[in-house]
Design a protein around this motif. Structure first.
Motif, PDB file in Angstrom:
ATOM      1  N   GLU A 102       8.902 -31.917 -16.695  1.00 14.75           N
ATOM      2  CA  GLU A 102       7.623 -31.820 -16.179  1.00 14.75           C
ATOM      3  C   GLU A 102       6.808 -32.300 -17.437  1.00 14.75           C
ATOM      4  N   ALA A 103       5.761 -33.367 -17.099  1.00 14.47           N
ATOM      5  CA  ALA A 103       5.027 -33.742 -18.032  1.00 14.47           C
ATOM      6  C   ALA A 103       3.695 -34.593 -17.720  1.00 14.47           C
ATOM      7  N   TYR A 104       2.904 -34.735 -18.331  1.00 14.30           N
ATOM      8  CA  TYR A 104       1.663 -35.420 -18.393  1.00 14.30           C
ATOM      9  C   TYR A 104       1.100 -36.245 -19.494  1.00 14.30           C
ATOM     10  N   GLU A 105       0.261 -36.964 -19.389  1.00 22.48           N
ATOM     11  CA  GLU A 105      -0.562 -37.622 -20.304  1.00 22.48           C
ATOM     12  C   GLU A 105      -1.646 -36.909 -20.527  1.00 22.48           C
ATOM     13  N   LEU A 106      -2.165 -36.676 -21.714  1.00 22.08           N
ATOM     14  CA  LEU A 106      -3.607 -36.100 -21.813  1.00 22.08           C
ATOM     15  C   LEU A 106      -4.703 -36.789 -21.562  1.00 22.08           C
ATOM     16  N   ALA A 107      -5.460 -36.512 -20.529  1.00 21.23           N
ATOM     17  CA  ALA A 107      -6.602 -37.505 -20.390  1.00 21.23           C
ATOM     18  C   ALA A 107      -7.581 -37.523 -21.502  1.00 21.23           C
ATOM     19  N   GLY A 108      -7.960 -38.658 -21.648  1.00 23.93           N
ATOM     20  CA  GLY A 108      -8.915 -39.024 -22.983  1.00 23.93           C
ATOM     21  C   GLY A 108      -7.921 -39.253 -24.043  1.00 23.93           C
ATOM     22  N   ALA A 109      -6.792 -38.905 -24.113  1.00 23.67           N
ATOM     23  CA  ALA A 109      -5.995 -39.056 -25.453  1.00 23.67           C
ATOM     24  C   ALA A 109      -6.771 -38.281 -26.770  1.00 23.67           C
ATOM     25  N   LEU A 110      -6.267 -38.817 -27.870  1.00 19.40           N
ATOM     26  CA  LEU A 110      -6.761 -38.112 -29.133  1.00 19.40           C
ATOM     27  C   LEU A 110      -8.187 -38.438 -29.445  1.00 19.40           C
ATOM     28  N   GLU A 111      -8.604 -39.880 -28.661  1.00 24.26           N
ATOM     29  CA  GLU A 111      -9.955 -40.015 -29.061  1.00 24.26           C
ATOM     30  C   GLU A 111     -10.943 -39.191 -28.351  1.00 24.26           C
ATOM     31  N   GLY A 112     -10.419 -38.962 -27.042  1.00 21.87           N
ATOM     32  CA  GLY A 112     -11.299 -38.050 -26.106  1.00 21.87           C
ATOM     33  C   GLY A 112     -11.492 -36.612 -26.712  1.00 21.87           C
ATOM     34  N   TRP A 113     -10.256 -36.106 -27.247  1.00 23.75           N
ATOM     35  CA  TRP A 113     -10.295 -34.827 -27.699  1.00 23.75           C
ATOM     36  C   TRP A 113     -10.944 -34.692 -28.979  1.00 23.75           C
ATOM     37  N   LYS A 114     -11.106 -35.368 -29.821  1.00 20.86           N
ATOM     38  CA  LYS A 114     -11.908 -35.611 -31.123  1.00 20.86           C
ATOM     39  C   LYS A 114     -13.315 -35.717 -30.631  1.00 20.86           C
TER      40      LYS A 114
END
Length: 124
Positions: A102-114
């Motif tokens: 079970e897996a997903y990609e983080l929306a916004g990636a590291l750039e969005g997180w930061k």
């Protein structure tokens, strides 16, 4: 709606189902009983990466297939790359999904997180 419009809607629904929002994982981030494991799949060395999402496990996309047996299939994996436009997160997601995780990609990636000033930590 035309058949073409329905196809576009279905494609977008499928595309969006591959992503998970930071809101979904933030409350359990770093907790031992969290259903989520965040994987930093960037292929760069630590000196280039410098920091990561707090509690993330570094597992470069290029090495992921060789480490699948070390992963817990009861967890949900959230992969991220530098930005949403790069392909490492998508490559890692394909590897995980193709192997029954079970897996997903983080929306916004590291750039969005930061960009939202969410918890990060330096890489030692």
């Amino acid at each position: 709606m035309t058949n073409n419009t329905n196809e576009k809607i279905q494609l977008l629904e499928t595309y969006l189902s591959l992503y998970i929002s930071h809101f979904a994982i933030l409350d359990t981030l770093g907790q031992e009983d969290s259903p989520y494991v965040v994987l930093d799949v960037r292929n760069a060395p630590a000196a280039v990466k410098k920091d990561q999402i707090k509690g993330a496990l570094p597992l470069p996309a290029k090495d992921l297939a060789q480490h699948l047996e070390e992963l817990d299939k009861t967890k949900t994996y959230v992969v991220y790359d530098w930005t949403g436009g790069t392909i490492l997160g998508k490559t890692a997601l394909l590897t995980l999904l193709s192997n029954g995780f079970e897996a997903y990609e983080l929306a916004g990636a590291l750039e969005g997180w930061k960009g939202m000033n969410l918890p990060i930590e330096p890489i030692a």
